[in-house]
Structure formats: C-alpha cells, structure tokens
Design a protein around this motif. Sequence first.
Motif: not given
Length: 204
Positions: A6-17, A151-161
Amino acid sequence: EKVAVNGIIARKNFEDAGYPKNKLVDVEALRFNHIKKKRNQTITPTKHDPTLLVLGDYLSENVDKQLKLLDRCSDIRNFNIIVKPHPNNQIVLDPYPNLKHAQVNNDPLNILFTNCDVVYSCNVSSGAVEAYLKGLKVIIILDPEELNISPLKDIDSVSFVTNHIELSKSLNSLSQNNLDLIDYFFLDCELPRWKKLIYDSLSL
C-alpha cells in the motif's frame, strides 16, 4: 500469487528482503485514504504551552515504560499533556507523580490531532503513522533490547528515544523541526490501483 503493497515504504521493504518484484502489486492504503498529503511542514508550537499527545499501547508493560520515561522529563511542565489510551488498555496516571496535570482523553484520533503539536507514541502504533502524515512532530519510544518494528523506522524526521534524556532533547527541539513528508502511502480516493487489480483478476 501476489502480495498487495500500500505504499512506497512497503514495496521497498519487500524488495530489500529479496521478494520478487513481479509478485508485488501496488494498491491504495484504504485505512489512510482520508488523509490529505502535506509536505515541507515547519513544526512550531501553536501556543505558549504546546500540547503533547501520548498514544498508549495495548500492552500495559509498554505503556508503563513509555510513561516512566515521560515522568522523568523535567521539560513536561511546559506542555499540556493529553493521554490517549488504547481501546483495550485504559490508563491510570496515579503511579506517575509528574503527570498529575495530564488528562486522559478517549476522543477519536482525528479530533485529538487537531489540538496537539507533538505526538509521543509506542513502537508499533499505527496512530504514529497517521500523526506523521498529518505533519505532526512524532517521537517514538524504542526499547534498546528489542527490534525496531515501527512503520516509521526509516524516516529521518521521526525521533526515536531510548531514555528520558533523549526524550527531553527531542521535546526541546519542537520549535526547530522541519518535516519533509515522503509519499508514505499510495493515496487516491478514486482507487485506480485497486480497480486495476480487480479488473485484471476478473479478466484472467
């Protein structure tokens, strides 16, 4: 025979795998199709005391970790705090003395998002994705002993603490954060991708 993404990120995750590209088919994200895309958002507090929306988890232990981190932040006194529990896990704030001024609110997310400046979420919440797509600052707690399955783990503008120091730093950077929102989902109210998939399947 096919996997719908359902999106670019989902497609990328499958292709990277290593999943075969010819086995993937693009479709609109039905759950998020109501969201209008926003880009290049500059996040600034809307008032003197910005509002922090805390999205709870369905597991009590995850909520406890999340709130303990927040409870240790001296910066939270500068925020209006709204806590949105998961429908299957109501939250009691008594064990967190520094959150006495927080309010538990069970209103729908689309209402709560209109009145907040930053969202603090657990790792697996789909609400964090919707907050991101609406142009809000998103902070996600990450257990250093567990995999990051956000689902947001590869997005730079999201902060993980992982601790209260990182959380404080992220909260203090609220007025300095610029978001360039990627096209996370395929969104189109006319559903051309779904229609093509259905029509192609019927013609087989």
